[in-house]
Design a protein around this motif. Structure first.
Motif, PDB file in Angstrom:
ATOM      1  N   GLU A 133      87.273 -57.318 130.093  1.00 36.74           N
ATOM      2  CA  GLU A 133      87.515 -58.618 130.677  1.00 36.74           C
ATOM      3  C   GLU A 133      86.327 -59.017 131.551  1.00 36.74           C
ATOM      4  O   GLU A 133      85.775 -58.201 132.293  1.00 36.74           O
ATOM      5  CB  GLU A 133      88.801 -58.587 131.532  1.00 36.74           C
ATOM      6  N   PRO A 134      85.884 -60.285 131.473  1.00 43.90           N
ATOM      7  CA  PRO A 134      84.799 -60.725 132.355  1.00 43.90           C
ATOM      8  C   PRO A 134      85.276 -60.754 133.798  1.00 43.90           C
ATOM      9  O   PRO A 134      86.473 -60.835 134.068  1.00 43.90           O
ATOM     10  CB  PRO A 134      84.494 -62.140 131.831  1.00 43.90           C
ATOM     11  N   PRO A 135      84.357 -60.662 134.732  1.00 46.62           N
ATOM     12  CA  PRO A 135      84.752 -60.703 136.151  1.00 46.62           C
ATOM     13  C   PRO A 135      85.435 -62.024 136.456  1.00 46.62           C
ATOM     14  O   PRO A 135      85.078 -63.071 135.906  1.00 46.62           O
ATOM     15  CB  PRO A 135      83.420 -60.572 136.901  1.00 46.62           C
ATOM     16  N   PRO A 136      86.452 -61.983 137.282  1.00 49.28           N
ATOM     17  CA  PRO A 136      87.186 -63.213 137.581  1.00 49.28           C
ATOM     18  C   PRO A 136      86.314 -64.237 138.286  1.00 49.28           C
ATOM     19  O   PRO A 136      85.465 -63.885 139.114  1.00 49.28           O
ATOM     20  CB  PRO A 136      88.341 -62.727 138.474  1.00 49.28           C
ATOM     21  N   ALA A 137      86.509 -65.472 137.917  1.00 48.65           N
ATOM     22  CA  ALA A 137      85.760 -66.552 138.559  1.00 48.65           C
ATOM     23  C   ALA A 137      86.297 -66.782 139.964  1.00 48.65           C
ATOM     24  O   ALA A 137      87.455 -66.493 140.253  1.00 48.65           O
ATOM     25  CB  ALA A 137      85.896 -67.830 137.725  1.00 48.65           C
ATOM     26  N   PRO A 138      85.463 -67.254 140.862  1.00 47.56           N
ATOM     27  CA  PRO A 138      85.947 -67.531 142.223  1.00 47.56           C
ATOM     28  C   PRO A 138      87.040 -68.581 142.177  1.00 47.56           C
ATOM     29  O   PRO A 138      87.014 -69.483 141.323  1.00 47.56           O
ATOM     30  CB  PRO A 138      84.694 -68.052 142.941  1.00 47.56           C
TER      31      PRO A 138
END
Length: 335
Positions: A133-138
């Motif tokens: 999973e990509p890092p969560p967006a702010p």
């Protein structure tokens, strides 16, 4: 399409909306649809195109369940959606001009219920999921507070009718109190008065009459058709579905056989036809799920009243001109 998406956004204001899901949440999807509906992308892939916070549930894994049934409705399509998690259930009825339009709205409703930050525009619905999973967006800044707007999604879907069946303990005033038993099956329409038609089969216990120390025994077997209307119905505000308590007037048309027998001159049986019309007042109470208790009282008028007698002419029994009726029973409803 715009009306369907408006119906989909109602989930944001629904008090049954589920709490925010974890980053990755298992989801199990079950769908029934006509053959004309597209099968690619799958419904799960359509939900996944709105949010990256879901994954397909593995076998035996506890998960949310998305159950969708799509059916044609004239020249349109309609979907019944249920999103279940533990004891929480989100239900929606989603109409649309095409099956593709209905699928898109169902996917958006499910995605918003799972992830309030889900995208309203699908992205790569059929693309395979990445292993990492990509890092969560702010988190985005909070939206400005706006006055709530109520959107009328239309009346909820209603069932057209129901079928019930049950058993009863019968009581007849045939010159004396005579008990019996019966079985019945009933069909009713889902309207305000709930008109119902019931087919009942009943048989009394054997009862006796005596004349000059000679005894005759009688037994009544009937098949009846009851027509009923709901005059009074009570349902608590928090109760969904049918009435909990009902009071119903009914009319009855019955036919059958009154059988007399005696051993005074050897075993002899004399079956005679029976016909009657009558009316009853019935009370029904649904006490647990589809189970119901009922009680009824009324009277019936025999249309045939044969005389039973011992030769040369010694009358032993004749049905009364008015027969009192009563019963208590239990039944269940198949919706």
């Amino acid at each position: 399409m715009a009306s369907t998406l408006c119906a989909a956004l109602v989930v944001l204001r629904d008090p049954l909306s589920f709490a925010a899901a974890p980053e990755t949440e298992p989801l199990r999807v079950e769908m029934t649809a006509p053959a004309s509906c597209p099968i690619r992308p799958t419904l799960f892939e359509r939900v996944r195109s709105h949010t990256g916070r879901v994954r397909e549930a593995s076998a035996g894994e506890s998960s949310r369940a998305l159950r969708v049934v799509i059916a044609p409705d004239g020249d349109r399509f309609v979907a019944d959606l249920r999103l279940v998690e533990d004891d929480e259930v989100l239900e929606r009825r989603v109409p649309g001009k095409t099956c593709e339009e209905v699928l898109a709205a169902v996917a958006l409703i499910a995605a918003l219920a799972i992830d309030p930050l889900a995208s309203a525009v699908p992205v790569d619905a059929g693309a395979p999921q990445a292993d990492v999973e990509p890092p969560p967006a702010p988190p985005p800044p909070p939206p400005p507070r706006r006055a709530p707007v109520e959107i009328d999604a239309g009346p909820p879907a209603r069932r057209r009718g129901s079928v019930s069946a049950g058993v009863t303990l019968e009581a007849y005033g045939l010159g004396e109190l005579v008990l019996g038993r019966g079985v019945w099956v009933e069909g009713a329409l889902a309207t305000r008065a709930s008109p119902a038609l019931r087919l009942r089969f009943a048989r009394t216990q054997s009862f006796s009459a005596e004349r000059e120390q000679r005894t005759a025994f009688f037994q009544l077997t009937t098949a009846a058709v009851d027509g009923c209307l709901t005059a009074v119905g009570w349902k608590p505000k928090l109760h969904r579905g049918a009435n909990v308590l009902e009071l119903r007037p009914c009319v009855q048309l019955a036919g059958g056989v009154l059988e007399g027998s005696s051993s005074a001159f050897g075993v002899h049986r004399m079956p005679r036809p029976w016909a009657s019309i009558g009316a009853m007042l019935q009370e029904r109470w649904r006490f647990f799920g589809p189970l119901e208790l009922e009680m009824a009282v009324g009277l019936t008028l025999p249309l045939i009243r044969d005389d039973f007698f011992f030769l040369p002419r010694d009358d032993v029994y004749r049905a009364p001109s008015v027969v009192l009726l009563g019963n208590v029973g239990v039944g269940t409803t198949f919706r």
